[in-house]
Design a protein around this motif. Structure first.
Motif, mmCIF file in Angstrom:
data_model
loop_
_atom_site.group_PDB
_atom_site.id
_atom_site.type_symbol
_atom_site.label_atom_id
_atom_site.label_comp_id
_atom_site.label_asym_id
_atom_site.label_seq_id
_atom_site.Cartn_x
_atom_site.Cartn_y
_atom_site.Cartn_z
ATOM 1 N N THR A 176 99.726 3.785 71.212
ATOM 2 C CA THR A 176 99.261 2.405 71.104
ATOM 3 C C THR A 176 100.263 1.579 70.308
ATOM 4 O OG1 THR A 176 97.382 0.997 70.486
ATOM 5 C CG2 THR A 176 97.949 2.766 68.958
ATOM 6 N N ARG B 231 94.109 0.778 61.437
ATOM 7 C CA ARG B 231 93.195 1.068 62.550
ATOM 8 C C ARG B 231 93.922 1.817 63.663
ATOM 9 N NH1 ARG B 231 90.882 -4.308 64.527
ATOM 10 N NH2 ARG B 231 92.490 -5.231 63.235
ATOM 11 N N ASP C 157 94.421 5.394 62.438
ATOM 12 C CA ASP C 157 93.140 6.117 62.488
ATOM 13 C C ASP C 157 92.850 6.581 63.909
ATOM 14 O OD1 ASP C 157 92.534 5.919 59.787
ATOM 15 O OD2 ASP C 157 91.414 4.046 60.009
ATOM 16 N N TRP C 158 93.056 5.693 64.867
ATOM 17 C CA TRP C 158 92.834 6.031 66.278
ATOM 18 C C TRP C 158 93.791 7.134 66.713
ATOM 19 C CZ3 TRP C 158 96.265 5.838 70.352
ATOM 20 C CH2 TRP C 158 95.725 6.011 71.634
ATOM 21 N N GLU D 193 92.906 10.555 65.714
ATOM 22 C CA GLU D 193 91.771 11.074 66.472
ATOM 23 C C GLU D 193 92.234 11.679 67.796
ATOM 24 O OE1 GLU D 193 89.164 7.803 66.990
ATOM 25 O OE2 GLU D 193 88.536 7.713 64.885
ATOM 26 N N GLN D 194 93.421 11.252 68.259
ATOM 27 C CA GLN D 194 93.963 11.743 69.527
ATOM 28 C C GLN D 194 94.868 12.960 69.337
ATOM 29 O OE1 GLN D 194 92.487 9.729 71.839
ATOM 30 N NE2 GLN D 194 91.867 8.522 70.035
ATOM 31 N N ARG E 237 95.431 -0.677 74.719
ATOM 32 C CA ARG E 237 94.836 0.305 73.797
ATOM 33 C C ARG E 237 94.674 -0.322 72.410
ATOM 34 N NH1 ARG E 237 98.700 4.624 76.027
ATOM 35 N NH2 ARG E 237 97.496 5.611 77.701
ATOM 36 N N LEU F 262 91.016 -1.304 70.073
ATOM 37 C CA LEU F 262 90.734 -0.645 68.787
ATOM 38 C C LEU F 262 89.482 -1.210 68.153
ATOM 39 C CD1 LEU F 262 94.320 -0.494 67.220
ATOM 40 C CD2 LEU F 262 93.012 1.426 68.137
#
Length: 394
Positions: free
Chosen positions: A180, A189, A192-193, A196-197, A389, A393
């Motif tokens: 992203t 943010r 953080d995303w 998670e991936q 992407r 968010l």
């Protein structure tokens, strides 16, 4: 500069860096592209009136975007002002405008072209207005880095996160590899995303924003970060270092924000008792750690708007903006100074001046399309995927 001095500073010249501004051509470069046309003289006393007349003749067909770092003579003709991503979104929200004149730098105009419709034409008044940070990561270099990560057996764990201040090629790489885009406002943010991936992040191209966000905002340690230098074999790091790192930071930086130092902070505190130090997160980690407040360009503006009368501020960002804010808030009794004693304009942003803007507007008013910025469809598709992407968010 001598060879010995170059080695001492760990400066590795690249073909892009050696291009002469204005007279060389490389369509994949953020700078060093020819700027055609006969410009009006900067001493022409009628420049302001000529710009106003051309803009009036174009009417709703033109929409002029002005980045915060532009000089005042240009900003006065902007329909909207803002940071790079805000301006690109503003352009997309004006589908009736046939011409988007982006008074900023090359990567910003690319982003506007990606987000606007095919019927709209994005124009950059001076094609040599680039970004040294964006130049620090080329598509070829990033592809080689990915090969290094693959050979280290960690590529599948890595999610690329690219700063908005990057070329369309780098945004496309990011989209193609499941990553992203981020801005200085939403970097946390985005990270953080990304975590998670996957287990690791490749952060492009500004090492300081990546490091400051990871350590200051997310609680990581400096040991969790490793710097990948594209000018050294294997990035100048070992396989073990890559496997141990959470944040793989590209060795890039902003030539403006990178100038601020810890000494700058200490000096201004000594000179101005009670001063609030407010800096951009593109500054070095030690500068951010020593500051009172840290935030994006929009954050800086809002913080000063909300500041009480009589307060004192030292701002670590581009000088055009700091000077404009100082003049704006002086009537309210707010003292605003530049963090460093050294004048620090963004040299490439300042290539957009009144003669270039007049030439652009008059050309468009006469029906001649100049300096169009157009991203090819494949690059646009993957870059837009990465941007979407970011827009999704939470």
């Amino acid at each position: 500069m001598t060879t010995a001095q170059t080695q001492e500073l760990d400066v590795q010249p690249t073909p892009l860096a050696l291009l002469l501004l204005g007279r060389e051509a490389d369509p994949r470069s953020e700078r060093g592209v020819e700027c055609p046309g006969d410009l009006p003289s900067p001493s022409d006393p009628d420049l302001v009136e000529r710009a106003r007349a051309a803009k009036e003749k174009l009417g709703d067909k033109v929409f002029v975007l002005g980045h915060h770092y532009q000089r005042d003579e240009v900003i006065q003709f902007a329909d909207v002002t803002g940071d790079s991503f805000k301006l690109a979104r503003d352009a997309a929200a004006r589908p009736e405008a046939e011409y988007i004149v982006f008074c900023g730098v090359h990567f910003m105009a690319e982003s506007a072209d990606i987000l606007t419709s095919d019927d709209q034409k994005v124009v950059l008044p001076d094609l040599a207005a680039g970004c040294s940070m964006a130049d620090m990561a080329t598509a070829e270099q990033v592809a080689e880095c990915w090969d290094v990560l693959t050979e280290a057996g960690i590529a599948e764990q890595v999610v690329p996160v690219s700063y908005m201040n990057s070329s369309a090629d780098i945004k496309a790489f990011t989209g193609k590899h499941g990553g992203t885009i981020c801005t200085s406002s939403n970097a946390k943010r985005a990270l953080d995303w990304a975590f998670e991936q996957g287990e690791k992040v490749l952060f492009l191209p500004d090492q300081h924003l990546g490091r400051n966000t990871a350590v200051r905002d997310m609680g990581m340690s400096l040991d969790d970060c490793v710097v990948y230098n594209p000018h050294k074999p294997g990035g100048g790091v070992t396989v073990e270092q890559l496997r141990a790192a959470k944040m793989i930071l590209w060795r890039g930086h902003c030539s403006v924000h990178g100038r601020f130092s810890l000494e700058s902070v200490e000096d201004v505190r000594a000179r101005i008792p009670g001063v609030n130090v407010l800096v951009h997160p593109e500054c070095k980690h030690e500068v951010v750690a020593a500051a009172d407040y840290v935030g994006s360009t929009e954050y800086i503006i809002k913080a000063l708007e909300a500041a009480p009368a009589g307060s004192k501020w030292a701002i670590g960002t581009e000088l055009n903006l700091v000077r404009r804010l100082a003049n704006r808030f002086a009537p309210e009794g707010k003292e605003i100074v530049f963090l460093d004693k050294t004048v620090c304009f963004c040299s490439t942003m300042n290539r957009i001046d009144l003669p270039h803007l007049v030439w652009t507007l008059e050309s468009l008013a006469e029906g001649t399309l100049v300096n169009r910025i157009e991203v090819d469809k494949e690059t646009e598709a993957f870059a837009k995927l990465a941007l979407e992407r970011m827009l999704a968010l939470p």
